[in-house]
Design a protein around this motif. Sequence first.
Motif, PDB file in Angstrom:
ATOM      1  N   TYR A   1       0.742  -1.394   0.281  1.00 46.87           N
ATOM      2  CA  TYR A   1       0.242  -0.031   0.134  1.00 46.87           C
ATOM      3  C   TYR A   1       0.580   1.921   0.166  1.00 46.87           C
ATOM      4  O   TYR A   1       1.000   2.280  -0.829  1.00 46.87           O
ATOM      5  CB  TYR A   1      -0.989  -0.268   1.362  1.00 46.87           C
ATOM      6  CG  TYR A   1      -1.197   1.307   1.118  1.00 46.87           C
ATOM      7  CD1 TYR A   1      -2.924   1.414   1.014  1.00 46.87           C
ATOM      8  CD2 TYR A   1      -1.998   2.078   2.666  1.00 46.87           C
ATOM      9  CE1 TYR A   1      -3.635   2.405   0.636  1.00 46.87           C
ATOM     10  CE2 TYR A   1      -2.636   3.509   2.550  1.00 46.87           C
ATOM     11  CZ  TYR A   1      -3.516   3.197   2.287  1.00 46.87           C
ATOM     12  OH  TYR A   1      -3.889   4.626   2.247  1.00 46.87           O
ATOM     13  N   GLU A   2       1.827   1.065   0.715  1.00 48.51           N
ATOM     14  CA  GLU A   2       2.489   2.206   1.034  1.00 48.51           C
ATOM     15  C   GLU A   2       3.964   2.645  -0.579  1.00 48.51           C
ATOM     16  O   GLU A   2       3.387   4.123  -0.605  1.00 48.51           O
ATOM     17  CB  GLU A   2       3.758   2.502   1.998  1.00 48.51           C
ATOM     18  CG  GLU A   2       2.750   3.056   3.245  1.00 48.51           C
ATOM     19  CD  GLU A   2       3.985   2.276   4.829  1.00 48.51           C
ATOM     20  OE1 GLU A   2       4.724   2.109   4.462  1.00 48.51           O
ATOM     21  OE2 GLU A   2       3.390   2.457   6.082  1.00 48.51           O
ATOM     22  N   GLU A   3       3.951   1.472  -0.618  1.00 53.63           N
ATOM     23  CA  GLU A   3       4.846   1.779  -1.682  1.00 53.63           C
ATOM     24  C   GLU A   3       4.576   1.347  -3.469  1.00 53.63           C
ATOM     25  O   GLU A   3       5.254   2.033  -4.107  1.00 53.63           O
ATOM     26  CB  GLU A   3       6.345   0.246  -1.606  1.00 53.63           C
ATOM     27  CG  GLU A   3       6.675   0.518  -0.619  1.00 53.63           C
ATOM     28  CD  GLU A   3       8.242  -0.245  -0.682  1.00 53.63           C
ATOM     29  OE1 GLU A   3       8.060  -0.978  -1.067  1.00 53.63           O
ATOM     30  OE2 GLU A   3       8.703  -0.674   0.589  1.00 53.63           O
ATOM     31  N   TYR A   4       3.137   0.848  -3.422  1.00 53.28           N
ATOM     32  CA  TYR A   4       3.152   0.798  -4.786  1.00 53.28           C
ATOM     33  C   TYR A   4       2.151   1.413  -5.131  1.00 53.28           C
ATOM     34  O   TYR A   4       1.054   1.377  -5.877  1.00 53.28           O
ATOM     35  CB  TYR A   4       3.430  -0.675  -5.113  1.00 53.28           C
ATOM     36  CG  TYR A   4       4.965  -1.493  -5.649  1.00 53.28           C
ATOM     37  CD1 TYR A   4       5.163  -0.802  -6.442  1.00 53.28           C
ATOM     38  CD2 TYR A   4       5.061  -2.225  -4.029  1.00 53.28           C
ATOM     39  CE1 TYR A   4       6.762  -1.059  -6.385  1.00 53.28           C
ATOM     40  CE2 TYR A   4       6.372  -2.229  -4.247  1.00 53.28           C
ATOM     41  CZ  TYR A   4       7.548  -1.569  -5.108  1.00 53.28           C
ATOM     42  OH  TYR A   4       8.650  -2.225  -4.936  1.00 53.28           O
ATOM     43  N   GLY A   5       0.576   1.254  -4.345  1.00 58.22           N
ATOM     44  CA  GLY A   5      -0.854   1.435  -4.447  1.00 58.22           C
ATOM     45  C   GLY A   5      -0.883   2.747  -4.777  1.00 58.22           C
ATOM     46  O   GLY A   5      -1.857   2.745  -5.697  1.00 58.22           O
TER      47      GLY A   5
ATOM     48  N   THR B   1      -3.659   1.399  -7.394  1.00 55.36           N
ATOM     49  CA  THR B   1      -4.698   0.023  -6.431  1.00 55.36           C
ATOM     50  C   THR B   1      -4.566   0.605  -4.539  1.00 55.36           C
ATOM     51  O   THR B   1      -4.122   1.243  -3.750  1.00 55.36           O
ATOM     52  CB  THR B   1      -4.005  -1.027  -6.210  1.00 55.36           C
ATOM     53  OG1 THR B   1      -3.695  -1.510  -7.818  1.00 55.36           O
ATOM     54  CG2 THR B   1      -4.201  -2.066  -5.079  1.00 55.36           C
ATOM     55  N   VAL B   2      -6.234   0.005  -4.303  1.00 53.83           N
ATOM     56  CA  VAL B   2      -6.356   0.129  -2.730  1.00 53.83           C
ATOM     57  C   VAL B   2      -6.711  -0.943  -1.866  1.00 53.83           C
ATOM     58  O   VAL B   2      -7.245  -1.582  -2.427  1.00 53.83           O
ATOM     59  CB  VAL B   2      -7.282   1.564  -2.584  1.00 53.83           C
ATOM     60  CG1 VAL B   2      -8.901   0.656  -3.068  1.00 53.83           C
ATOM     61  CG2 VAL B   2      -7.849   2.050  -1.262  1.00 53.83           C
ATOM     62  N   VAL B   3      -6.030  -0.814  -0.688  1.00 58.11           N
ATOM     63  CA  VAL B   3      -6.319  -1.708   0.064  1.00 58.11           C
ATOM     64  C   VAL B   3      -7.061  -1.395   0.935  1.00 58.11           C
ATOM     65  O   VAL B   3      -7.114  -0.650   1.425  1.00 58.11           O
ATOM     66  CB  VAL B   3      -4.976  -2.140   0.912  1.00 58.11           C
ATOM     67  CG1 VAL B   3      -4.781  -2.931   1.740  1.00 58.11           C
ATOM     68  CG2 VAL B   3      -3.324  -2.682  -0.221  1.00 58.11           C
ATOM     69  N   LEU B   4      -8.120  -2.066   1.049  1.00 65.31           N
ATOM     70  CA  LEU B   4      -9.550  -2.329   1.791  1.00 65.31           C
ATOM     71  C   LEU B   4      -9.638  -3.898   2.255  1.00 65.31           C
ATOM     72  O   LEU B   4     -10.024  -4.568   1.849  1.00 65.31           O
ATOM     73  CB  LEU B   4     -10.608  -1.729   0.506  1.00 65.31           C
ATOM     74  CG  LEU B   4     -12.222  -1.301   1.591  1.00 65.31           C
ATOM     75  CD1 LEU B   4     -11.658  -0.294   2.142  1.00 65.31           C
ATOM     76  CD2 LEU B   4     -12.568  -1.923   0.475  1.00 65.31           C
ATOM     77  N   ALA B   5      -9.523  -3.260   3.668  1.00 64.66           N
ATOM     78  CA  ALA B   5      -9.504  -4.549   5.015  1.00 64.66           C
ATOM     79  C   ALA B   5     -10.380  -4.113   5.518  1.00 64.66           C
ATOM     80  O   ALA B   5     -11.302  -2.867   5.656  1.00 64.66           O
ATOM     81  CB  ALA B   5      -8.515  -4.124   5.646  1.00 64.66           C
ATOM     82  N   VAL B   6     -11.185  -5.663   5.458  1.00 64.15           N
ATOM     83  CA  VAL B   6     -12.631  -5.867   6.370  1.00 64.15           C
ATOM     84  C   VAL B   6     -12.439  -7.030   7.261  1.00 64.15           C
ATOM     85  O   VAL B   6     -12.232  -7.982   6.577  1.00 64.15           O
ATOM     86  CB  VAL B   6     -13.392  -6.400   4.837  1.00 64.15           C
ATOM     87  CG1 VAL B   6     -15.239  -6.387   5.642  1.00 64.15           C
ATOM     88  CG2 VAL B   6     -14.192  -5.351   3.940  1.00 64.15           C
TER      89      VAL B   6
ATOM     90  N   ILE C   1      -1.383   0.282  10.524  1.00 63.31           N
ATOM     91  CA  ILE C   1      -2.194  -0.124   9.533  1.00 63.31           C
ATOM     92  C   ILE C   1      -2.432   1.620   9.075  1.00 63.31           C
ATOM     93  O   ILE C   1      -3.225   2.436  10.263  1.00 63.31           O
ATOM     94  CB  ILE C   1      -3.580  -0.724   9.850  1.00 63.31           C
ATOM     95  CG1 ILE C   1      -2.440  -2.260  10.110  1.00 63.31           C
ATOM     96  CG2 ILE C   1      -4.138  -0.974   8.624  1.00 63.31           C
ATOM     97  CD1 ILE C   1      -3.582  -3.001  10.052  1.00 63.31           C
ATOM     98  N   THR C   2      -2.251   1.363   7.883  1.00 63.54           N
ATOM     99  CA  THR C   2      -2.891   3.286   6.895  1.00 63.54           C
ATOM    100  C   THR C   2      -3.875   2.823   6.710  1.00 63.54           C
ATOM    101  O   THR C   2      -4.215   3.857   5.212  1.00 63.54           O
ATOM    102  CB  THR C   2      -1.503   3.629   6.898  1.00 63.54           C
ATOM    103  OG1 THR C   2      -0.674   2.980   5.545  1.00 63.54           O
ATOM    104  CG2 THR C   2      -0.293   3.877   7.739  1.00 63.54           C
ATOM    105  N   PHE C   3      -4.079   1.611   5.567  1.00 68.17           N
ATOM    106  CA  PHE C   3      -5.111   1.579   4.610  1.00 68.17           C
ATOM    107  C   PHE C   3      -6.418   1.612   5.632  1.00 68.17           C
ATOM    108  O   PHE C   3      -6.602   1.158   6.372  1.00 68.17           O
ATOM    109  CB  PHE C   3      -4.325   0.043   4.007  1.00 68.17           C
ATOM    110  CG  PHE C   3      -4.346  -0.243   4.549  1.00 68.17           C
ATOM    111  CD1 PHE C   3      -5.478  -1.721   4.716  1.00 68.17           C
ATOM    112  CD2 PHE C   3      -3.307  -1.037   4.626  1.00 68.17           C
ATOM    113  CE1 PHE C   3      -5.232  -2.746   5.070  1.00 68.17           C
ATOM    114  CE2 PHE C   3      -2.808  -2.305   5.354  1.00 68.17           C
ATOM    115  CZ  PHE C   3      -4.219  -3.302   5.556  1.00 68.17           C
ATOM    116  N   PRO C   4      -7.641   1.463   4.804  1.00 69.80           N
ATOM    117  CA  PRO C   4      -8.680   1.573   4.926  1.00 69.80           C
ATOM    118  C   PRO C   4      -9.055   0.723   5.864  1.00 69.80           C
ATOM    119  O   PRO C   4      -8.833  -0.548   5.038  1.00 69.80           O
ATOM    120  CB  PRO C   4      -9.476   1.428   4.135  1.00 69.80           C
ATOM    121  CG  PRO C   4      -9.131   2.543   2.634  1.00 69.80           C
ATOM    122  CD  PRO C   4      -7.858   1.447   2.818  1.00 69.80           C
ATOM    123  N   VAL C   5      -9.113   0.671   6.538  1.00 76.67           N
ATOM    124  CA  VAL C   5      -9.845  -1.275   7.589  1.00 76.67           C
ATOM    125  C   VAL C   5     -11.885  -0.349   7.697  1.00 76.67           C
ATOM    126  O   VAL C   5     -12.035   0.599   8.808  1.00 76.67           O
ATOM    127  CB  VAL C   5      -9.311  -0.891   9.082  1.00 76.67           C
ATOM    128  CG1 VAL C   5      -9.787  -2.260   9.795  1.00 76.67           C
ATOM    129  CG2 VAL C   5      -7.960  -1.206   8.637  1.00 76.67           C
TER     130      VAL C   5
END
Length: 178
Positions: free
Chosen positions: A90-94, A99-104, A126-130
């Motif tokens: 997420y940090e390096e390539y998102g 691309t978004v990382v979305l954690a449910v 974790i900085t991507f959406p949770v």
Amino acid sequence: MNFRALAKIASAFIVIFMIIFMIKTNFIDKDESAESGLKINDVAPDFQLKNLAGEQVKLSDYRGQKVLLNFWASWCPPCKEEIPYMQKYYEEYGEKTGTVVLAVNMTRVEKGGKEKIAEFVEKNEITFPVLVDDNDGKVMKLYDVRSFPTTYIINSEGVITQKVRMSLDDKKIEEIIN
């Protein structure tokens, strides 16, 4: 060899067999053609959940971007193992890859509720959406999540391109996104 020693050996073999069977059925990628539920090339069903700040987020908010949609729980060892890899991606390539990382989080099966989730997110930076699936596992059921972790890759048009039921690492993330 006496009867007690034989009984202990037999018991040990039974326990080992049960552990191997559990791992194989819950954590090893399965043949997708034999499963029900969502498949590759299906349109990803839209859903709306709250993030940890209580804001509503829809999957369709990310239309036009690739989405790595990951279903997890804080008590799940393979989930804990893959989080640093997803954060790194997420940090390096998102942003570079759109691309978004979305954690449910599977809140219905979470031990400790939202407080445990927030603690896990903070501890793992974790900085991507949770998002929290606290609607009796509605999204978990919608996406046919049978084991943790389960990850879907959804392309910019909203179509499922990959489905993975195992822990991800750097190589696997790159492989399924590209």
